[in-house]
Design a protein around this motif. Structure first.
Motif, short mmCIF file in Angstrom:
data_model
loop_
_atom_site.label_atom_id
_atom_site.label_comp_id
_atom_site.label_asym_id
_atom_site.label_seq_id
_atom_site.Cartn_x
_atom_site.Cartn_y
_atom_site.Cartn_z
N ARG A 27 -10.72 -4.98 2.92
CA ARG A 27 -9.41 -5.15 2.30
C ARG A 27 -9.25 -6.56 1.72
NH1 ARG A 27 -5.55 -5.91 -0.03
NH2 ARG A 27 -3.48 -4.95 0.04
N LYS A 69 -12.51 -15.19 1.38
CA LYS A 69 -13.06 -15.39 0.05
C LYS A 69 -13.78 -16.73 -0.06
CE LYS A 69 -10.86 -11.83 -2.11
NZ LYS A 69 -10.12 -11.16 -3.13
N GLY A 91 -11.28 -6.77 -1.57
CA GLY A 91 -10.11 -6.36 -2.36
C GLY A 91 -9.95 -4.86 -2.54
N LEU A 92 -10.52 -4.07 -1.66
CA LEU A 92 -10.37 -2.61 -1.79
C LEU A 92 -9.00 -2.17 -1.25
CD1 LEU A 92 -13.36 -2.82 -2.41
CD2 LEU A 92 -13.79 -0.89 -0.91
N SER A 93 -8.47 -1.09 -1.81
CA SER A 93 -7.20 -0.56 -1.32
C SER A 93 -7.45 0.30 -0.09
CB SER A 93 -6.54 0.29 -2.40
OG SER A 93 -7.32 1.45 -2.60
N GLU A 99 0.80 -1.22 0.00
CA GLU A 99 0.00 0.00 0.00
C GLU A 99 0.84 1.29 0.00
OE1 GLU A 99 -3.21 0.63 -0.16
OE2 GLU A 99 -4.12 -1.34 0.03
N GLN A 116 -5.56 -11.93 -7.21
CA GLN A 116 -5.12 -11.41 -5.92
C GLN A 116 -4.34 -12.48 -5.14
OE1 GLN A 116 -6.13 -8.20 -4.66
NE2 GLN A 116 -4.67 -8.59 -3.02
N THR A 153 -15.23 -10.06 -7.91
CA THR A 153 -15.26 -8.80 -7.21
C THR A 153 -14.79 -7.66 -8.10
OG1 THR A 153 -13.05 -9.27 -6.48
CG2 THR A 153 -14.83 -9.79 -4.97
N ASP A 213 -9.40 3.29 -1.14
CA ASP A 213 -10.82 2.99 -1.37
C ASP A 213 -11.54 2.86 -0.03
OD1 ASP A 213 -10.25 2.90 -4.00
OD2 ASP A 213 -10.37 0.72 -4.21
#
Lengths: 705, 170
Positions: free
Chosen positions: B128, A55, B132-134, A17, A412, A442, B137
């Motif tokens: 997250r 998931k 899968g959001l940053s 990040e 991912q 997603t 986001d």
């Protein structure tokens, strides 16, 4: 200074990040602290665990009624008497995919409405969502009314017709899509199951980027294949466009796909023909790099076979090779699509065979992990050293197909796994094997591409292996490989699998240079006009060449890359569209004559050089590019003087032009291609060139009378 | 009749329906209410200008969905005057549909530990790792600062790590 293991930055770092500066800071600190490194490792493991388990939670869904209500509203919102044009009612099944021309026509109606700033509106509204649907409807009506007042037809049309690069597309802003129009674009009424839809790239339509002219081809075996519409690079006058800039491309998928069509007795759709991928499918005998650079660059010039007074320049690049035991250790993650659409024999079974071949090539210190994705995704095999090939092979063997395709989650997880097992200085690569038909998940299509682009920054490279037909999404896969620092091959047979994963394993796995860009400066004293053959979706702006933040193509060990320019020499006329003289400043040519006429052109222009080829590349883990420059002169050679390699490559390029229906192929015929190719087969140790000759023969038989 | 727009909506539905449903169900604690929230989110999307939403579809969807779901929950709590016990339950809503997923042992453990965390930590962790959001986001969806989101995720992962190590006796 060592970092506190309790600093949230460590977590952000582990999760990818941080921006480049912060990342570099953390990395410097990590070098100092064993404890911090261990923390990062644990954070990544925990993150991978969380991702996997979250998931795997069961999916929840809307009721059918609710879905129907949403779809009804999606239609109704626009349908309130605000149709952009009287459109004949097609059934959705027949025409939503076919072409973004249809979309761009319809978007006309949206333009005014775009300018009202839906974005800020959404922000304002969201905190007070008490506004219920009735209010919403009123607002909607209000906005549409505002929109039609706010935007004049002319401004809509301007937006609509904005030219994009050298793409010229004639779209009448007022006309609605008609069947003729769709047919003219190559859409011939194939059926498209709407359920196979993936996120329609609105931004791509609106910005013109990519011009995804989707059209599906009809036929019994093949109904939802997607190909981008390719607009051929036109001839450009050197006085107006002295620079030509593009990114290299080592993909070969298009050739294998074309071969599949021809072997099925059909000419491929023009959008499936990417000439550079055809030319680059073949191996050429270019000299190995001698100096410090990881590849060699050569340029050859000769007469153009299909146009008597033009000349053809070939730019040849050859990457350094590795002996198998010199290859750095590899950390590979197979990301395998096991959705229902992968069931046919030319998909999952072939894929397993291909992956087994690859595993056979790997050394003991390489490791393999397997991630599968369908409706849900999961780690089938954690990273396993190749000492235990048995475990890897049996995991492959157990794969079964079923379910829909959630690519995003799989990607991912695959990248997370690759990052967890990252080998410094080694080969870190995700191999995505799929038919590209991502229909659940997603992430939207554009999000997927963005995600891959983001993931590429982690230093993990990507190989895309395309399988199957019928719903093959060529355009999507090409884009993923392009954005993911990757290469892209289409595997239709066990032989092709052997070529890509055994013979060329070095090139497929080991990247020796990245962001490789080529810029040619043509000398107006020698060249009137030029045209780059192929590479249409790899064109860059001249400014991008020196901009190290602009992504470009990768080159693998032993890869050869070939690019052709068709050149109109000075003194040879060519009919190019006129540009009006500039009102406010002298044109390039005028500057040249008015301001510099006393001094004459720069001395370099008089040296007889045709052009200068400049090349920029980065080391696989580097951030700054290196420059290679070489001037090129025309020695006046004819085709007879040239090597078999040159003639053969030129025959492949001309075959591509014919298959694409190029306006530049003149009166050249498949027969002429055939003769050129037959005469230049050379040694052909693996029989690829002979196979090409057979394909040209097939095309001769298939061509319309 | 606007087929391209319909196709656009439909493709987004295909991709985000599941994640939004999970998210809304977490907040409202009820699958049916979640369905209503998600339906309304999509109805609202139908009224939006695609060109403005495109490129940030997930932020948009999750922001709207969250706000609506919180509204529903607030209304519920007013109407039902929740008892202390019910509130307790809602704080760790690790029941309902998600529970059935836990077939494997390890999975049970991670999710169990997750369920013990404060709700705001659970939420960002789910956004997250499940959606899968940053960080960015998530910050925009939850109306927190990016560094705040970073802190929450950091703390949550730290707790999970420690609890897992402890329970495995490492």
């Amino acid at each position: 200074m060592s970092i506190d293991p309790n600093d949230p930055k460590l977590t952000a770092y582990a999760l990818g990040e941080l921006d480049d500066t912060e990342r570099a800071e953390v990395e410097a600190q990590l070098k100092e602290s064993e404890a911090a490194r261990q923390t990062v490792n644990e954070i990544r493991k925990t993150a991978a665990l969380l991702t996997r388990e979250l998931k795997a939670e069961p999916a929840l869904a809307l009721s059918d009624d609710q879905r129907n209500a949403i779809e009804a509203k999606a239609e109704q919102v626009y349908g309130g008497g605000k149709k952009p044009a009287p459109v004949k009612r097609f059934s959705l099944r027949r025409w939503w995919i076919p072409t973004s021309v249809a979309a761009s026509l319809l978007i006309v109606g949206f333009v005014g409405y775009m300018q009202l700033g839906g974005l800020s509106r959404a922000r304002e509204l969201s905190p007070r969502l008490r506004a219920r649907l009735d209010t919403e409807k009123q607002l909607q009506g209000q906005r549409l009314a505002d929109a039609s007042r706010a935007t004049s037809p002319a401004s809509r049309r301007r937006r609509e017709l904005r030219p994009v690069g050298n793409v010229r597309l004639e779209v009448s802003a007022s006309a609605g899509p008609s069947e003729e129009r769709l047919a003219a674009l190559g859409y011939v009424g194939g059926t498209v199951a709407a359920d196979d839809a993936y996120y329609l790239p609105w931004s791509a339509i609106e910005s013109g980027e990519g011009w995804n002219h989707k059209y599906s081809i009809s036929g019994p075996a093949c109904n939802t294949e997607d190909y981008d519409y390719i607009v051929e690079n036109p001839f450009l006058a050197v006085v107006h466009n002295p620079l030509s800039t593009f990114s290299i491309d080592v993909d070969t998928a298009s050739y294998a796909n074309i071969r599949r069509f021809l072997n099925q007795g059909r000419l491929p759709p023009p959008g499936a023909v990417r000439i550079e991928e055809m030319v680059n499918y073949f191996d050429y005998d270019y000299p190995l790099p001698a100096g410090d650079d990881p590849f060699s660059v050569n340029v050859e010039v000769a007469d153009c076979p299909w146009k008597a007074d033009h000349i053809l320049a070939r730019i040849c690049i050859k990457g350094q090779e590795f002996e198998p035991d010199e290859r750095p250790p590899a950390n590979l993650v197979f990301l395998i699509d096991v959705s229902g659409s992968m069931r046919p024999a030319n998909k999952l079974p072939l894929l397993k065979e291909a992956m087994e071949m690859l595993v056979d090539q790997l050394a003991y210190d390489d490791s393999v992990a397997i991630v599968v994705y369908a409706g849900a995704s999961g780690l089938v095999l954690p990273s396993t050293p190749c000492e235990d090939k048995g475990a890897i092979l049996s995991a492959l063997d157990r794969l079964q197909s079923g379910g829909s395709t959630n690519g995003g989650a799989g990607i991912q997880l695959a990248y997370d796994t690759a990052v967890d097992n990252f080998i410094e200085g080694g080969v870190n690569r995700v191999l995505l094997a799929t038919d590209g038909d991502f229909n659940v998940g997603t992430t939207s299509q554009s999000e997927l591409v963005r995600m891959i682009e983001e993931k590429a920054k982690s230093g993990v490279f990507l190989s895309v292996l395309g399988f199957g037909m019928g719903n093959y999404k060529d355009s999507m896969l090409e884009k993923l490989a392009d954005k993911g620092n990757g290469n892209y091959a289409y595997i239709d047979t066990a032989n092709e699998a052997r070529k890509v994963l055994v013979e060329q394993i070095g090139g497929t796995l080991v990247t020796i240079a990245k962001d490789v860009k080529i810029q040619i400066e043509f000398n107006p004293a020698e060249v009137n006009a030029y045209r780059l053959i192929g590479y249409e979706n790899r064109m860059l702006r001249a400014e991008d060449f020196n901009d190290d933040t602009k992504d470009a193509g990768e080159i693998g060990a032993g890869h050869t890359v070939t690019a052709f320019y068709e050149i109109v020499p000075a003194g040879v006329e060519i009919d190019l569209p006129d540009v009006d003289p500039l009102k406010y400043q002298p044109a390039v040519a005028e500057t040249f004559s008015v301001e510099e006429s006393r001094r004459g052109p720069k001395p370099a222009a008089q040296g007889g050089e045709l052009m200068t080829v400049k090349l920029r590349y980065k080391e696989p883990d580097g951030d700054t590019s290196k420059l290679i420059e070489m001037p090129v002169t025309d020695a006046g050679l004819t085709l007879n003087d040239m090597s078999d390699d040159f003639v053969f490559a030129a025959s492949v390029a001309s075959f591509g032009m014919l298959l694409r229906g190029s306006e530049h192929s003149g009166d050249f015929t498949y027969q002429a291609v055939l003769e050129m190719a037959q005469a230049s087969i050379g040694e052909d140790p693996f029989g690829y060139r002979t196979e090409f000759v057979n394909l040209v023969q097939r095309a001769t038989e298939l061509q319309p009378e | 009749m606007h087929p391209i727009r319909l196709a656009w909506i439909r493709s987004i539905l295909n991709e985000y329906e599941g994640p939004l449903m999970r998210y809304a169900a977490r907040i409202t604690g009820d699958v049916d209410r979640a369905r209503d929230v998600v339906q309304e989110t999509f109805l609202r999307l139908c009224s939006e200008d695609p060109a403005q939403v495109d490129g940030r579809v997930p932020q948009w969807l999750f922001t709207v969905c969250r706000s609506r779901a919180l509204d529903v929950r607030r209304k519920d709590s007013r109407m039902q005057a929740l008892t202390e016990a019910q509130m307790q339950k809602r704080k760790s809503p690790d029941r309902g549909p998600a529970k059935t997923a836990e077939s494997r042992e390890a999975s049970g453990r991670v999710l169990q530990v997750l369920a013990l965390l404060p709700e705001n930590q659970q939420e960002v962790i789910r956004l997250r790792f499940q959606s899968g959001l940053s960080y960015k986001d998530i910050a925009s969806v939850t109306d927190l600062s990016v560094s705040n989101v970073g802190y929450l995720i950091h703390t949550a992962i730290k707790t999970i790590r420690e609890k897992l190590n402890l329970s495995r006796g490492l």
